[in-house]
Write a protein that holds these residues in place. Sequence first.
Motif, PDB file in Angstrom:
ATOM      1  N   UNK A  16       0.829  -1.203   0.000  1.00 64.80           N
ATOM      2  CA  UNK A  16       0.000   0.000   0.000  1.00 64.80           C
ATOM      3  C   UNK A  16       0.867   1.257   0.000  1.00 64.80           C
ATOM      4  N   UNK A  17       2.041   1.155   0.618  1.00 63.57           N
ATOM      5  CA  UNK A  17       2.986   2.258   0.548  1.00 63.57           C
ATOM      6  C   UNK A  17       3.411   2.492  -0.900  1.00 63.57           C
ATOM      7  N   UNK A  18       3.517   1.409  -1.675  1.00 64.26           N
ATOM      8  CA  UNK A  18       3.874   1.550  -3.088  1.00 64.26           C
ATOM      9  C   UNK A  18       2.807   2.335  -3.847  1.00 64.26           C
ATOM     10  N   UNK A  19       1.547   2.163  -3.481  1.00 64.76           N
ATOM     11  CA  UNK A  19       0.472   2.935  -4.117  1.00 64.76           C
ATOM     12  C   UNK A  19       0.605   4.418  -3.780  1.00 64.76           C
ATOM     13  N   UNK A  20       0.983   4.701  -2.531  1.00 63.69           N
ATOM     14  CA  UNK A  20       1.151   6.096  -2.127  1.00 63.69           C
ATOM     15  C   UNK A  20       2.370   6.731  -2.774  1.00 63.69           C
ATOM     16  N   UNK A  21       3.316   5.913  -3.229  1.00 58.85           N
ATOM     17  CA  UNK A  21       4.561   6.431  -3.799  1.00 58.85           C
ATOM     18  C   UNK A  21       4.389   6.973  -5.212  1.00 58.85           C
ATOM     19  N   UNK A  22       3.292   6.620  -5.871  1.00 60.60           N
ATOM     20  CA  UNK A  22       3.077   7.025  -7.259  1.00 60.60           C
ATOM     21  C   UNK A  22       2.616   8.473  -7.314  1.00 60.60           C
ATOM     22  N   UNK A  23       3.227   9.239  -8.179  1.00 57.00           N
ATOM     23  CA  UNK A  23       2.814  10.632  -8.384  1.00 57.00           C
ATOM     24  C   UNK A  23       2.046  10.725  -9.698  1.00 57.00           C
ATOM     25  N   UNK A  24       0.872  11.337  -9.647  1.00 56.52           N
ATOM     26  CA  UNK A  24       0.062  11.463 -10.844  1.00 56.52           C
ATOM     27  C   UNK A  24      -0.793  10.228 -11.084  1.00 56.52           C
ATOM     28  N   UNK A  25      -1.128   9.987 -12.355  1.00 56.35           N
ATOM     29  CA  UNK A  25      -2.003   8.865 -12.697  1.00 56.35           C
ATOM     30  C   UNK A  25      -1.341   7.538 -12.373  1.00 56.35           C
ATOM     31  N   UNK A  45      -8.362  14.957  -8.939  1.00 61.90           N
ATOM     32  CA  UNK A  45      -8.721  14.379  -7.639  1.00 61.90           C
ATOM     33  C   UNK A  45      -7.656  13.453  -7.074  1.00 61.90           C
ATOM     34  N   UNK A  46      -6.777  12.947  -7.906  1.00 61.04           N
ATOM     35  CA  UNK A  46      -5.918  11.856  -7.458  1.00 61.04           C
ATOM     36  C   UNK A  46      -4.933  12.288  -6.381  1.00 61.04           C
ATOM     37  N   UNK A  47      -4.375  13.495  -6.483  1.00 59.13           N
ATOM     38  CA  UNK A  47      -3.404  13.925  -5.487  1.00 59.13           C
ATOM     39  C   UNK A  47      -4.041  14.114  -4.119  1.00 59.13           C
ATOM     40  N   UNK A  48      -5.321  14.534  -4.110  1.00 58.09           N
ATOM     41  CA  UNK A  48      -6.021  14.711  -2.838  1.00 58.09           C
ATOM     42  C   UNK A  48      -6.436  13.382  -2.226  1.00 58.09           C
ATOM     43  N   UNK A  49      -6.818  12.423  -3.072  1.00 59.84           N
ATOM     44  CA  UNK A  49      -7.349  11.149  -2.561  1.00 59.84           C
ATOM     45  C   UNK A  49      -6.284  10.099  -2.324  1.00 59.84           C
ATOM     46  N   UNK A  50      -5.149  10.205  -3.025  1.00 58.03           N
ATOM     47  CA  UNK A  50      -4.125   9.148  -2.968  1.00 58.03           C
ATOM     48  C   UNK A  50      -3.677   8.803  -1.551  1.00 58.03           C
ATOM     49  N   UNK A  51      -3.316   9.800  -0.695  1.00 59.16           N
ATOM     50  CA  UNK A  51      -2.847   9.417   0.652  1.00 59.16           C
ATOM     51  C   UNK A  51      -3.917   8.682   1.454  1.00 59.16           C
ATOM     52  N   UNK A  52      -5.137   9.154   1.379  1.00 63.22           N
ATOM     53  CA  UNK A  52      -6.198   8.534   2.183  1.00 63.22           C
ATOM     54  C   UNK A  52      -6.493   7.108   1.731  1.00 63.22           C
ATOM     55  N   UNK A  53      -6.569   6.905   0.416  1.00 57.50           N
ATOM     56  CA  UNK A  53      -6.859   5.565  -0.105  1.00 57.50           C
ATOM     57  C   UNK A  53      -5.751   4.589   0.279  1.00 57.50           C
ATOM     58  N   UNK A  54      -4.504   5.004   0.096  1.00 55.48           N
ATOM     59  CA  UNK A  54      -3.382   4.114   0.408  1.00 55.48           C
ATOM     60  C   UNK A  54      -3.285   3.832   1.900  1.00 55.48           C
ATOM     61  N   UNK A  55      -3.438   4.865   2.738  1.00 56.55           N
ATOM     62  CA  UNK A  55      -3.336   4.671   4.187  1.00 56.55           C
ATOM     63  C   UNK A  55      -4.479   3.821   4.718  1.00 56.55           C
ATOM     64  N   UNK A  56      -5.679   4.026   4.176  1.00 54.24           N
ATOM     65  CA  UNK A  56      -6.809   3.222   4.668  1.00 54.24           C
ATOM     66  C   UNK A  56      -6.656   1.769   4.243  1.00 54.24           C
ATOM     67  N   UNK A  57      -6.136   1.541   3.035  1.00 55.03           N
ATOM     68  CA  UNK A  57      -5.864   0.164   2.629  1.00 55.03           C
ATOM     69  C   UNK A  57      -4.849  -0.495   3.539  1.00 55.03           C
TER      70      UNK A  57
END
Length: 494
Positions: free
Chosen positions: A277-286, A391-403
């Motif tokens: 899940x940290x790998x998902x948070x590491x991605x910038x952009x799409x 929307x992705x930059x705003x949602x990315x941390x929350x989605x990855x951390x909740x996962x």
Amino acid sequence: MTAPGPPVPPLPGPLSARLARYTGLAGAVLLTVAGYLGGALPDAPLGVTPASIWRTPDGPATLICWLAGTALLVGAWWSLREGAPSTRWAYVTAGLWALPLLVAPPLGSRDVYSYACQGWTYAHGVDPYAVGVAAAGCPWLDTVAPIWRDTPAPYGPVFVLLAALAATLGGGLTGTVVLLRVIAVAGLLLVAVCLPGLARAAGVPTRRAVWLLLACPLVGVHLVAGAHNDAVMLGLLLCGLLVIIRSPGRPAALLLAGALLGLAVTVKASAVVVVPFAALAAVRGRHTVRVLLRDGGWLAGGLLAALLVTSAVSGLGFGWVNGLTHSGDSEQWTSPPTAVGFVVDYAGEVVGRDPHAVPVLRAVALVLLAGVLVVLWWRAWRTLRGLNDARIEARRPRVALHGAALALVAAVVLSPVFHPWYATWPLALLALTAIRTTWFVLPVAVAAFLTLPDGTNLARFTKAPGALAMTALLLTVVLLVLRTTHRPGPTRRS
């Protein structure tokens, strides 16, 4: 830009906040008193029962102070579960509650003595992954719980090095325990530093996140007074996640974050479930497969480097992986798969058979855990893939951390063994991401009552009723989930 989080709860009134602060402080003081009356002191008798504690001269006072103190601390924490009046207020109150526990003897567990002996073993040139502390000749062996005297260390090389440092500088058992507590508190201070940045990124009120984690009774009793190494693991884990969220897509930052996550794994291997899940948070952009492999590769490189370097520096290699197989030697109904195994064995005894279901159910649970982790990751990946650039930059941390939070929940629920302080793993990330709090705050509150000050685990003395209750609860939860999943939607009119 922050992610949309849960609705901001109203501020508690000044009177209720003040009442909670000093009720919890009174609870912490009572727990400290209980510790000196009958805590996990070096010369405390081992193998006692609640009844035998009651019959000792200080037994009634010990149990009364412990139960009253736990009830006051849990009640005060529960009363502000939607958020403290302010972030500063939450920090100050959590620190105030920790002060008495800082000077208490070890509470709720004797694991700190195991740490001390494992550190002594390594400091004296013996491989703690090859032999138990009894065979190594630890001079403090009598303080270690009998079940762990002959088992190799189940912790990674980073913590073994820290324990050896404490044993070397401590000069004796008391000094070693004090330094191990200092190390645990340092881990919690790192947690405290990282929480605000993570909470803002996840769109959660900082005053709620700080309160739910740092003021949690399990943190004060087991991570501060008990000096469990989970505090160090959480500090490194949250620090690595914060670096990722602040600098996604940057190779140098991702290498550093990967190294921090690797250090967390080499304290306690359970941290590894957060890495995908940290790998998902590491991605910038799409989120595309190519970008995931690129940014996730930097993260994996840092993690692998940390594993290799610490294993080489310690001179222990990867022998610590073998020690993990002994972490399930203790069988308690607080682990759901173990509880179900107990119930199956009880049913087998009724018909004259002995199924030996516990190891089978534990193995099935680990396979199920692997499947759950894949599903959780895939859902998070699909969610991020479906977001547009705005929307992705705003949602990315929350989605990855909740996962990652749900992955830790699954790891705790499906683990072969559960100790109360394990609940702090998912709590650290649920405090940052969950919308509703009761569903995870309630089990944490219950877990605070599972041990006595000397380390006696009440699950040992409630095996059959506990196993039946846990199995019934598990079946109820499964039925509710299935009912919710298959609930028919509204019919459409033609």
